[in-house]
Enzyme design. Structure first.
Site, PDB file in Angstrom:
ATOM      1  N   HIS A 262      16.554  -8.329  -5.069  1.00 44.97           N
ATOM      2  CA  HIS A 262      16.563  -8.397  -3.609  1.00 44.97           C
ATOM      3  C   HIS A 262      16.760  -7.019  -3.006  1.00 44.97           C
ATOM      4  O   HIS A 262      17.550  -6.213  -3.502  1.00 44.97           O
ATOM      5  CB  HIS A 262      17.708  -9.285  -3.130  1.00 44.97           C
ATOM      6  CG  HIS A 262      17.400 -10.750  -3.142  1.00 44.97           C
ATOM      7  ND1 HIS A 262      16.301 -11.285  -2.511  1.00 44.97           N
ATOM      8  CD2 HIS A 262      18.079 -11.802  -3.678  1.00 44.97           C
ATOM      9  CE1 HIS A 262      16.309 -12.594  -2.670  1.00 44.97           C
ATOM     10  NE2 HIS A 262      17.362 -12.940  -3.382  1.00 44.97           N
TER      11      HIS A 262
ATOM     12  N   CYS B 166      10.797  -5.845  -2.230  1.00 44.02           N
ATOM     13  CA  CYS B 166       9.991  -5.928  -1.017  1.00 44.02           C
ATOM     14  C   CYS B 166      10.117  -4.663  -0.179  1.00 44.02           C
ATOM     15  O   CYS B 166      11.124  -3.969  -0.214  1.00 44.02           O
ATOM     16  CB  CYS B 166      10.418  -7.128  -0.180  1.00 44.02           C
ATOM     17  SG  CYS B 166       9.894  -8.704  -0.859  1.00 44.02           S
TER      18      CYS B 166
ATOM     19  N   ARG C 295       5.099  -4.676  -1.544  1.00 46.43           N
ATOM     20  CA  ARG C 295       6.029  -4.452  -2.636  1.00 46.43           C
ATOM     21  C   ARG C 295       6.163  -2.961  -2.921  1.00 46.43           C
ATOM     22  O   ARG C 295       5.177  -2.215  -2.881  1.00 46.43           O
ATOM     23  CB  ARG C 295       5.563  -5.170  -3.913  1.00 46.43           C
ATOM     24  CG  ARG C 295       5.469  -6.667  -3.776  1.00 46.43           C
ATOM     25  CD  ARG C 295       6.832  -7.308  -3.505  1.00 46.43           C
ATOM     26  NE  ARG C 295       6.681  -8.717  -3.195  1.00 46.43           N
ATOM     27  CZ  ARG C 295       6.496  -9.183  -1.979  1.00 46.43           C
ATOM     28  NH1 ARG C 295       6.414  -8.352  -0.955  1.00 46.43           N
ATOM     29  NH2 ARG C 295       6.379 -10.485  -1.780  1.00 46.43           N
TER      30      ARG C 295
END
Length: 271
Positions: free
Chosen positions: A177, A251, A260
């Site tokens: 994340h 991301c 990405r």
């Protein structure tokens, strides 16, 4: 003063002031204002939960997992480098993406994979390595799989199924994340060529050195995690020969899942 006496049976008038009724328009505005305030409070609580509380929970669990691994391996628990402090990728694979970070404008999701063999042991969510990146002050456990619920949302870094093991020939590919849930890859964009990354397992510690960075590619660019990584969207980025590679994906830009960010590193022999 003369006294006023009421005669027997005589009624004394009582004056009752009636409450003025609000006009329909005023009442509607009042109800609307209350609704807006209530919604604002609920949204504020959701934002606090998503961008603060999930980070606190995930970071605490990630630290505990790192200590648990070190105890299991019989080494002295080290003081982990502090995780990045916020200045906020992910259903399981497939479908495609969206470290990182939720619900706000986007959620981090890992890149899809063509094949996803399930390891029999340990369980998919079991951590098996510790990733350290001194440049960004990161210490995080690495677990098998890139499931959002059982891996990434716990603050772990996920190992793409079907990619190489650490220290082996091939591509050891990881996802994490960038926002919320511990956001281990929040500052991945700060890495530069030559920065070192270490991966500690039960048997050894492997050192990789950042070699190339792809600042933006499409969410479904699965070429970046192939054994010999090369972008399918931007073919000028990648490699032509087999080697021992490490790939980090998350991301970009922040709080979005539009693209990405990919960082490639190569194993340093003898380290």
């Amino acid at each position: 003063m003369p006294r006023v006496r009421a005669r027997v049976g005589q009624r004394i008038p009582v004056v009752v002031q009636s409450r003025r009724r609000r006009r329909p328009g005023v009442r509607l505005l009042w109800v609307g204002a209350e609704t807006v305030v209530t919604c604002g409070v609920v949204l504020l609580l959701l934002v606090v939960h998503q961008f603060w509380w999930t980070n606190q929970q995930a970071r605490a669990e990630a630290r505990q997992q790192v200590h648990a691994l070190e105890r299991e391996w019989g080494i002295s628990p080290s003081v982990p480098a502090p995780l990045p402090v916020p200045v906020a990728e992910t259903t399981s694979v497939p479908p495609a993406p969206v470290p990182s970070g939720e619900p706000a404008s986007g959620v981090d999701r890992p890149l899809p994979t063509r094949t996803a063999p399930r390891p029999t042991a340990p369980a998919p969510s079991a951590a098996f390595a510790v990733l350290r990146i001194p440049r960004i002050g990161l210490t995080a456990p690495v677990a098998r799989g890139v499931s959002r619920r059982s891996v990434l949302d716990k603050g772990y870094v996920g190992h793409y199924p079907g990619t190489a093991a650490p220290g082996r020939t091939g591509n050891f590919a990881l996802a994490g994340h960038r926002n919320t849930h511990g956001e281990p890859f929040r500052y991945l964009d700060r890495l530069a060529e030559g920065d070192e990354i270490s991966v500690r397992t039960r048997d050894a510690t492997y050192t990789y050195r950042v070699d190339r960075i792809l600042s933006r590619t499409a969410p479904r660019d699965v070429g970046v995690i192939r054994p010999v990584p090369r972008s399918l969207v931007k073919p000028s980025y990648g490699y032509d020969a087999p080697g021992a590679y490490l790939t980090l994906t998350t991301c970009t830009p922040e709080f979005s899942s539009a693209y990405r960010l990919v960082v490639w590193a190569k194993l340093v022999p003898g380290r």
